[in-house]
Scaffold this motif. Structure first.
Motif, PDB file in Angstrom:
ATOM      1  N   PRO A 212       0.821  -1.211   0.000  1.00 47.60           N
ATOM      2  CA  PRO A 212       0.000   0.000   0.000  1.00 47.60           C
ATOM      3  C   PRO A 212       0.859   1.268   0.000  1.00 47.60           C
ATOM      4  O   PRO A 212       1.978   1.282   0.510  1.00 47.60           O
ATOM      5  CB  PRO A 212      -0.811  -0.109   1.281  1.00 47.60           C
ATOM      6  CG  PRO A 212      -0.061  -1.033   2.145  1.00 47.60           C
ATOM      7  CD  PRO A 212       0.696  -1.943   1.243  1.00 47.60           C
TER       8      PRO A 212
ATOM      9  N   ARG B 144      -3.743   5.897   4.157  1.00 48.62           N
ATOM     10  CA  ARG B 144      -3.572   5.124   2.944  1.00 48.62           C
ATOM     11  C   ARG B 144      -4.104   5.886   1.739  1.00 48.62           C
ATOM     12  O   ARG B 144      -5.160   6.507   1.802  1.00 48.62           O
ATOM     13  CB  ARG B 144      -4.315   3.809   3.094  1.00 48.62           C
ATOM     14  CG  ARG B 144      -3.858   2.762   2.184  1.00 48.62           C
ATOM     15  CD  ARG B 144      -4.412   1.439   2.602  1.00 48.62           C
ATOM     16  NE  ARG B 144      -4.052   0.493   1.574  1.00 48.62           N
ATOM     17  CZ  ARG B 144      -4.329  -0.761   1.584  1.00 48.62           C
ATOM     18  NH1 ARG B 144      -4.991  -1.258   2.597  1.00 48.62           N
ATOM     19  NH2 ARG B 144      -3.956  -1.548   0.620  1.00 48.62           N
TER      20      ARG B 144
ATOM     21  N   ILE C 181      -5.798   5.635  -1.698  1.00 50.53           N
ATOM     22  CA  ILE C 181      -6.608   4.672  -2.428  1.00 50.53           C
ATOM     23  C   ILE C 181      -6.696   5.134  -3.877  1.00 50.53           C
ATOM     24  O   ILE C 181      -7.240   6.190  -4.175  1.00 50.53           O
ATOM     25  CB  ILE C 181      -8.013   4.544  -1.812  1.00 50.53           C
ATOM     26  CG1 ILE C 181      -7.880   4.074  -0.360  1.00 50.53           C
ATOM     27  CG2 ILE C 181      -8.880   3.605  -2.630  1.00 50.53           C
ATOM     28  CD1 ILE C 181      -9.174   4.083   0.415  1.00 50.53           C
TER      29      ILE C 181
END
Length: 62
Positions: free
Chosen positions: A2, A53, A55
């Motif tokens: 990620p 994170r 995305i």
């Protein structure tokens, strides 16, 4: 693996522990950040690194 984006937050030495906790909690609740690392300096100041994170959306092809 990620990908993350980071935000550095400096908390001066006069800020109480409870106020610093509230500040970081607000970042976590409203900005979707999580604590990556926290450093406490000898003078009492703190530097926190927050992360969240990234995305990525995949484009749909028709």
């Amino acid at each position: 693996m990620p990908e993350y984006e980071f935000c550095d937050v400096y908390v001066p030495r006069g800020v109480s522990r409870k106020a610093a906790t509230r500040l970081l909690t607000d970042h976590a609740e409203y900005g979707h950040w999580e604590l990556d690392r926290l450093r406490l300096y000898p003078d009492g100041s703190r530097r926190a690194r927050l992360r969240r994170r990234i995305i990525r959306q995949i484009r749909a092809t028709w």
